[in-house]
Design a protein around this motif. Sequence first.
Motif: not given
Length: 105
Positions: A16-20, A56-59, A64-71
């Motif tokens: 996964n790009l984000i985690v890497g 990091d623009k790619e990150m 931005s595609k991740v569906v938010p979940t409340t904390a």
Amino acid sequence: EELRVMSSFLVSAPGNLIVGRWLEFVKEHWQTTPAERPDLGGFWVHKLFQMAVDRDKEMRDQWSKVVPTTAEYGKPGPHRFVPYLGTLVCPPTEEVRKLVDGERS
């Protein structure tokens, strides 16, 4: 201060790009000498993620595609059972039983 991530509840596929990219930011942060490294406090993991996404623009595009979940405490998400003494020490409510049974199906 609003942070973009609750890091203890992240899931990703291998490569996964984000985690890497986040891992690279973490390595860079801790390999910097203490005198040059910013003190991010107890929420360093969350704040470092925020910094990584901002830089990091790619990150950022992927995030931005991740569906938010409340904390938010008491709401479905990572803090669903806060305050713990009021929810996890007592016998489960009917609502909690339904939630657990639904997850097992």
